[in-house]
Enzyme design. Sequence first.
Site, PDB file in Angstrom:
ATOM      1  N   ASP A  68      -3.847  -3.724 -19.660  1.00 32.90           N
ATOM      2  CA  ASP A  68      -4.249  -2.668 -18.739  1.00 32.90           C
ATOM      3  C   ASP A  68      -5.151  -3.184 -17.621  1.00 32.90           C
ATOM      4  OD1 ASP A  68      -6.261  -3.208 -20.547  1.00 32.90           O
ATOM      5  OD2 ASP A  68      -6.380  -1.189 -21.363  1.00 32.90           O
ATOM      6  N   ASN A 137     -12.083   7.037 -29.756  1.00 30.40           N
ATOM      7  CA  ASN A 137     -11.209   8.223 -29.853  1.00 30.40           C
ATOM      8  C   ASN A 137      -9.772   7.815 -30.192  1.00 30.40           C
ATOM      9  OD1 ASN A 137     -10.342   7.061 -27.486  1.00 30.40           O
ATOM     10  ND2 ASN A 137     -10.463   8.925 -26.256  1.00 30.40           N
ATOM     11  N   HIS A 139      -8.002   5.462 -28.649  1.00 32.30           N
ATOM     12  CA  HIS A 139      -7.148   4.968 -27.559  1.00 32.30           C
ATOM     13  C   HIS A 139      -6.788   3.499 -27.753  1.00 32.30           C
ATOM     14  CE1 HIS A 139     -10.952   3.721 -25.382  1.00 32.30           C
ATOM     15  NE2 HIS A 139     -10.168   2.719 -25.022  1.00 32.30           N
ATOM     16  N   GLU A 144      -4.651   7.291 -23.950  1.00 35.69           N
ATOM     17  CA  GLU A 144      -5.593   8.257 -24.512  1.00 35.69           C
ATOM     18  C   GLU A 144      -4.826   9.255 -25.396  1.00 35.69           C
ATOM     19  OE1 GLU A 144      -8.710   7.855 -24.279  1.00 35.69           O
ATOM     20  OE2 GLU A 144      -9.413   7.402 -22.261  1.00 35.69           O
TER      21      GLU A 144
HETATM   22  C1  GLP Z   1     -11.122  -0.617 -23.538  1.00 34.93           C
HETATM   23  C2  GLP Z   1      -9.753  -1.295 -23.506  1.00 34.93           C
HETATM   24  C3  GLP Z   1      -9.074  -1.239 -24.850  1.00 34.93           C
HETATM   25  C4  GLP Z   1     -10.035  -1.659 -25.954  1.00 34.93           C
HETATM   26  C5  GLP Z   1     -11.200  -0.703 -25.973  1.00 34.93           C
HETATM   27  C6  GLP Z   1     -12.187  -1.000 -27.096  1.00 34.93           C
HETATM   28  O1  GLP Z   1     -11.047   0.736 -23.285  1.00 34.93           O
HETATM   29  N1  GLP Z   1      -8.909  -0.728 -22.503  1.00 34.93           N
HETATM   30  O2  GLP Z   1      -7.938  -2.094 -24.833  1.00 34.93           O
HETATM   31  O3  GLP Z   1      -9.386  -1.661 -27.191  1.00 34.93           O
HETATM   32  O4  GLP Z   1     -11.868  -0.822 -24.731  1.00 34.93           O
HETATM   33  O5  GLP Z   1     -13.162  -1.919 -26.685  1.00 34.93           O
HETATM   34  P1  GLP Z   1     -14.126  -2.696 -27.618  1.00 34.93           P
HETATM   35  O6  GLP Z   1     -13.333  -3.772 -28.256  1.00 34.93           O
HETATM   36  O7  GLP Z   1     -15.170  -3.272 -26.696  1.00 34.93           O
HETATM   37  O8  GLP Z   1     -14.685  -1.742 -28.604  1.00 34.93           O
END
Ligand code: GLP
Length: 245
Positions: A68, A137, A139, A144
């Site tokens: 992304d 949440n 995602h 989402e």
């Molecule tokens: C972002 C990314 C996701 C990732 C999420 C969780 O929103 N777009 O791909 O899984 O963060 O991040 P973290 O690993 O820092 O908890």
Amino acid sequence: MVNVKILPDKEHASEEVAQMLHDLIVEKPNAVIGVATGSTPEGAYERLAEKIQEQHTDVSQLQFFALDEYIGLPWEHPESYHSVIARTVTEPLGVDPSQVHVPEAPDDATEGSINYYDEKITAAGGIDLQLLGIGRNGHIGFNEPGTPFDSPTHIAQLTELTREDNSRFFEGGIDEVPQLAVTQGIGTILQSRKAVLMAFGEAKADAIRDSLAVPSSEERPGSLLQHHQNCILYLDEAAAAKIDR
Ligand code: GLP
């Protein structure tokens, strides 16, 4: 079928994932690897970089596809996923930037203008191994709750919770976190030949429980994993705490 591996801590899990990635690279030097941002996969990238250096592993034919990118951040912004992937994947692994793909997400992005990303993944032969993290949440990428399970790469509206969670990376706080992003769709992720999701810490325990709850639901994006042909979750004890064992 979802396989779940519960490790004592994030360090053990990161080491196992790094070893799995290294084995894949040795076995298939032209592998196509899907990479995630966020803090969760950072340890695995670091351990993989060490293995590549120690074993002089050939990385010249690999291809990487990020999940992304934010809409509204210039590439050179330190928190654009172009910058994050360069810093955590491209540079430490010693691969040429031309081997690493991050979705283009210009301010005027349209669904039509981002179709090319799925086509590029297909043209590369499809993703052999997709690394995933998960948001509080549930995602995945920036898919989402409510995102259709057959969605291709698309433009996503970020929820307030996701923007709040990601605001820790931005000096200016939540106001600086974009509202929109381009993300591989759940349909795109489901086409990968193997999916490896890592989740660490108690803040992820609800999302992991909900991802495994039957039946799956588009309201719980993590439950896409139940439809994946070959999927492994690497959890620490805290993230696994609410799974019905
Ligand atoms: C972002 C990314 C996701 C990732 C999420 C969780 O929103 N777009 O791909 O899984 O963060 O991040 P973290 O690993 O820092 O908890």
